[in-house]
Design an enzyme around this catalytic site. Structure first.
Site, PDB file in Angstrom:
ATOM      1  N   ARG A  45       6.593  -9.799   4.901  1.00 10.68           N
ATOM      2  CA  ARG A  45       6.981  -9.168   3.646  1.00 10.68           C
ATOM      3  C   ARG A  45       5.923  -9.476   2.597  1.00 10.68           C
ATOM      4  NH1 ARG A  45       9.809  -6.990   6.616  1.00 10.68           N
ATOM      5  NH2 ARG A  45      12.070  -6.573   6.522  1.00 10.68           N
ATOM      6  N   GLU A  73       6.731   0.377  -1.149  1.00 11.95           N
ATOM      7  CA  GLU A  73       6.390   1.257  -0.023  1.00 11.95           C
ATOM      8  C   GLU A  73       7.172   2.565  -0.115  1.00 11.95           C
ATOM      9  OE1 GLU A  73       6.980  -0.778   3.673  1.00 11.95           O
ATOM     10  OE2 GLU A  73       5.690  -2.454   3.147  1.00 11.95           O
ATOM     11  N   HIS A 111       2.716  -0.437   7.377  1.00 14.50           N
ATOM     12  CA  HIS A 111       3.968  -1.043   7.847  1.00 14.50           C
ATOM     13  C   HIS A 111       4.346  -0.511   9.228  1.00 14.50           C
ATOM     14  CE1 HIS A 111       7.860  -3.159   6.327  1.00 14.50           C
ATOM     15  NE2 HIS A 111       7.595  -3.441   7.590  1.00 14.50           N
TER      16      HIS A 111
END
Length: 325
Positions: free
Chosen positions: A237, A266, A286
């Site tokens: 994270r 994001e 990601h």
């Protein structure tokens, strides 16, 4: 039931083997992303069961209060992005399978891919080759004999540590007492301190859960202790690192490199992120858990939760108080 699936960025879900599980229901899939409450309220106005892919879209009270038909949110894993209290107040069940389960091997594999890519400068050399240049960057570095630091020896951290051992690296672990105890039991060395972990690691990989206690746990001072040749990898994270610290310390030269797969906000669109302009950073969008077998496993469980709810026997309920409403 009217089922809506948000944030299927790569239009993958309809191609999964588990997708026919919900063939008896009306399913709407959105491939783009929005956090705009008005837009989401319009898209979800007829939704009875909402499928979330991890934490891509926050579901808070201002949105929930406009979704009169919503009865179920089905997802997998932790749910800091969901206002569970507001769901309970409105009688919306939150069903999510949590607990230890299996590691995200996909995330561990991507982590290792980023390590090799960064140390051998593969993306940079590929771009240079496309531009007509040959071996354009300073020579890469091998991994054997180097020190791999694992900050957070949990499910994924343990798998990454095993990869490091297979590559002939010296593995150092650090984290909470239960995780370092497990690292010792698995035959790995525990760092003398957090400071030592950052100072001694040639590769430092973060594998911590983001909670209040871990937000900003990696400070600018921690990063400044790293070697100028070292790499920090974050596939966990973005919030684990203090805001702005990574960019600032990379410019200062410690650590020398970074590889990241996660960002505070994001998706990152339009190339607008400071790390994307840095030549000593590899950025991925990601992709950690985003792998076909992993999504198959995840969505199969999510669909089972919907079917159980439709049959009047909900499973993995995180707010049972909502059942009384």
């Amino acid at each position: 039931m009217n089922i809506t699936i948000l944030d299927d960025y790569q239009d993958t879900i309809r191609t999964l083997a588990c997708y026919p599980k919900v063939s008896g229901h009306k399913v709407t899939i959105w491939n783009d992303h929005t956090k705009d409450v008005d837009t989401l309220a319009g898209r979800l106005k007829d939704t009875e069961a909402l499928v979330l892919i991890r934490e891509r879209t926050p579901i808070r009270a201002p949105l929930l209060d406009r979704l009169d038909k919503l009865r179920l949110i089905s997802q997998a894993g932790v749910f800091p992005h969901i206002d569970v209290e507001a769901c309970t107040r409105r009688g919306v069940l939150v069903c999510s399978q949590t607990g230890r389960g299996r590691p995200s091997y996909a995330t561990a594999e991507l982590t290792w891919g980023l390590v090799i890519a960064a140390f051998r400068r593969i993306p940079q050399e590929m771009n240079a080759l496309r531009a007509g240049k040959w071996q354009a960057y300073p020579i890469g570095i091998g991994l054997r004999g180097k020190t791999l630091g694992i900050y957070g020896y949990g499910k994924i951290g343990a798998v990454v540590a095993g990869y490091g051992k297979a590559f002939g690296m010296n593995v150092l672990a650090w984290g909470r007492e239960n995780s370092v105890s497990q690292a010792r039991a698995d035959g790995f060395t525990v760092a003398a301190s957090k400071d030592a972990l950052f100072a001694e690691s040639d590769v430092l990989s973060l594998h911590l859960r983001l909670i209040d206690a871990t937000r900003g746990i990696v400070t600018a001072g921690d990063l400044a202790r790293m070697k100028p040749t070292a790499l920090i990898v974050n596939t966990s994270r973005a919030g684990l690192i203090a805001p702005g610290a990574l960019e600032a310390e990379l410019r200062a030269g410690r650590p020398g490199m970074a590889a990241v797969d996660v960002y505070e906000d994001e998706p990152v669109l339009g190339g607008r992120h400071p790390l994307l302009s840095m030549d000593n950073v590899i950025c991925a969008p990601h992709l950690g858990y985003v792998e076909r077998d992993g999504l198959e496993h995840m969505l199969a469980g999510i669909f089972e939760q919907i079917l159980a709810f439709a049959n009047g026997k909900p499973i993995n309920v995180q707010n049972p108080e909502a059942l009384r409403r």
